[in-house]
Design an enzyme around this catalytic site. Structure first.
Site, PDB file in Angstrom:
ATOM      1  N   HIS A   8       0.853  -1.302   0.045  1.00  0.00           N
ATOM      2  CA  HIS A   8       0.013  -0.072  -0.079  1.00  0.00           C
ATOM      3  C   HIS A   8       0.903   1.253   0.020  1.00  0.00           C
ATOM      4  O   HIS A   8       1.656   1.518   1.020  1.00  0.00           O
ATOM      5  CB  HIS A   8      -0.826   0.022   1.245  1.00  0.00           C
ATOM      6  CG  HIS A   8      -1.619   1.257   1.359  1.00  0.00           C
ATOM      7  ND1 HIS A   8      -2.746   1.486   0.540  1.00  0.00           N
ATOM      8  CD2 HIS A   8      -1.613   2.372   2.110  1.00  0.00           C
ATOM      9  CE1 HIS A   8      -3.349   2.690   0.473  1.00  0.00           C
ATOM     10  NE2 HIS A   8      -2.695   3.239   1.610  1.00  0.00           N
ATOM     11  N   ASP A  10       1.096   5.255  -0.244  1.00  0.00           N
ATOM     12  CA  ASP A  10       0.228   6.679  -0.105  1.00  0.00           C
ATOM     13  C   ASP A  10       1.128   7.536  -1.207  1.00  0.00           C
ATOM     14  O   ASP A  10       2.121   7.904  -1.041  1.00  0.00           O
ATOM     15  CB  ASP A  10       0.315   7.198   1.219  1.00  0.00           C
ATOM     16  CG  ASP A  10      -0.429   6.589   2.227  1.00  0.00           C
ATOM     17  OD1 ASP A  10      -1.656   6.052   1.757  1.00  0.00           O
ATOM     18  OD2 ASP A  10      -0.254   6.323   3.296  1.00  0.00           O
ATOM     19  N   ASP A 120      -7.743   2.130   2.309  1.00  0.00           N
ATOM     20  CA  ASP A 120      -7.209   2.939   3.212  1.00  0.00           C
ATOM     21  C   ASP A 120      -8.103   4.207   3.451  1.00  0.00           C
ATOM     22  O   ASP A 120      -7.882   5.283   4.105  1.00  0.00           O
ATOM     23  CB  ASP A 120      -5.857   3.235   3.115  1.00  0.00           C
ATOM     24  CG  ASP A 120      -5.120   4.020   4.345  1.00  0.00           C
ATOM     25  OD1 ASP A 120      -5.721   3.433   5.460  1.00  0.00           O
ATOM     26  OD2 ASP A 120      -4.195   4.628   4.118  1.00  0.00           O
ATOM     27  N   HIS A 324      -6.760   9.791  -0.847  1.00  0.00           N
ATOM     28  CA  HIS A 324      -7.109   9.939   0.658  1.00  0.00           C
ATOM     29  C   HIS A 324      -6.402  10.443   1.480  1.00  0.00           C
ATOM     30  O   HIS A 324      -6.751  10.516   2.732  1.00  0.00           O
ATOM     31  CB  HIS A 324      -7.747   8.430   0.692  1.00  0.00           C
ATOM     32  CG  HIS A 324      -6.638   7.445   1.115  1.00  0.00           C
ATOM     33  ND1 HIS A 324      -6.160   6.534  -0.056  1.00  0.00           N
ATOM     34  CD2 HIS A 324      -5.644   7.173   1.777  1.00  0.00           C
ATOM     35  CE1 HIS A 324      -5.320   5.891   0.379  1.00  0.00           C
ATOM     36  NE2 HIS A 324      -4.957   6.106   1.616  1.00  0.00           N
TER      37      HIS A 324
END
Length: 353
Positions: A8, A10, A120, A324
């Site tokens: 994951h 970001d 997320d 996000h």
């Protein structure tokens, strides 16, 4: 237990967009080396923007990834430009996340994505199943509801239905998106899934995200203990698509819970009152882009050239800033300096149109 490597990443958070582009490249190289050594190992990664950065900055790595995608072991998930905030973007913005994301993946990799991947994001608007369905999405995955701090989210598998009646087959993972393949956790999670919903098939997303480098070799070797039958629990390396298909088929005759509501995330409530400027810029850009497209379509009838390239670039900048950890206001100040510059470019281009 279905083992799927995942990292994951970001797009921005405690670092900037520029840094993520390089982290993604490093993660790709790590995964590619592991795939050479472990022939059954599967990995999944979302976000068209990351692949576009890779294509532009590191074409040689991009080509290697492309081969693994064609082979079926590197799975592209999500279908969106980035993993966006699930509440603040307009309906049109959500449509464009899928439009530009799926179009990029179709053109560059020849794949049609049918899994919405938002592990997320900070909660999810009730209208999303309708937008997903009309964008060709069949499945939805998150793990965020595990974080709720006031009440326990009760389901791991459910049908999520929008106000118009559109439904999506949804999975809230039992574990996190960055598991490390520990036998006690696998046993615990399988017991949880079995006791709560009488399901025996567990998805284990393993690998360190962000600056952690992705999947490590010892994670794979521990997973292989299950795959090779050396553990009481049977395991296999799998793609998300295969897992969802199995889950869907096995639960077809069972009564699956249905949720007719938003998926409200309690833990990050405060993000709606922070970094107001990025939220205002987002809404202004959304309104300007829709207006510019309408007038451009009318002007085309009278001989003007439709500004396809400029509009596409502006949309992609906006979609990136809907990530996000950016739009909700949870990133560091440097991210918002970059965001402000990005929105100024959008406004300049669109006002000109």
């Amino acid at each position: 237990c279905y083992f799927l490597g995942h990292s994951h990443l970001d797009a921005a958070w405690l670092w900037t967009f520029k840094e993520t582009a390089e982290v993604f490249r490093d993660t790709c190289e790590t995964i590619l080396k592991l795939m050479e050594k472990y022939q059954d190992f599967c990995f999944c990664q979302s976000s068209a923007q990351y692949y576009k950065w890779l294509e532009e900055k590191h074409p040689e790595t991009f080509d290697k990834v492309k081969k693994r995608v064609a082979e079926g072991r590197w799975e592209i998930v999500g279908g969106t430009w980035v993993e966006p905030d699930g509440n603040l973007p307009s309906g049109e913005s959500f449509v464009r996340q899928f439009l530009y994301g799926k179009k990029y993946f179709k053109e560059r990799f020849g794949v049609n994505i049918n899994i919405c991947w938002m592990p997320d994001s900070f909660g999810f608007a009730w209208t999303l199943p309708q937008i997903m369905r009309k964008s060709g999405i069949e499945y939805f995955l998150t793990q965020k509801m595990l974080w709720n701090d006031t009440s326990v989210f009760p389901y791991y598998v459910f049908i999520w239905t929008a106000p118009d009646g559109s439904s999506i087959f949804a999975h809230q993972t039992v574990g996190k998106y960055d598991e490390t393949v520990i036998e006690t956790r696998i046993t615990e999670q399988m017991n949880q899934l079995k006791s709560r919903q009488q399901i025996d098939d567990l998805l284990m997303l393993f690998g360190t995200g962000d600056h952690g480098g992705g999947v490590t070799e010892d994670m794979i070797t521990r997973a292989m203990e299950f795959v090779e039958g050396n553990k009481p629990i049977k395991g296999k390396f799998s793609t998300a698509r295969h897992y969802f298909d199995v889950l869907n088929e096995k639960t077809r005759r069972k009564k699956i819970p249905q949720i007719n509501d938003e998926l409200y995330f309690q833990f990050h409530r405060g993000t709606y009152t922070t970094q107001a400027r990025v939220k205002k810029n987002n809404r202004k850009a959304e309104c300007l882009l829709e207006t510019a497209e309408k007038f451009s379509a009318l002007a085309r009838k009278y001989g003007s050239v439709y500004p396809t390239k400029e509009l596409k670039e502006a949309w992609q900048k906006l979609l990136l800033n809907q990530f996000h950890d950016v739009l909700p206001g949870s990133s560091i100040s440097e991210v918002y300096k970059d965001s402000e510059e990005s929105f100024e470019n959008i406004f300049s281009s669109i006002n000109s149109i």
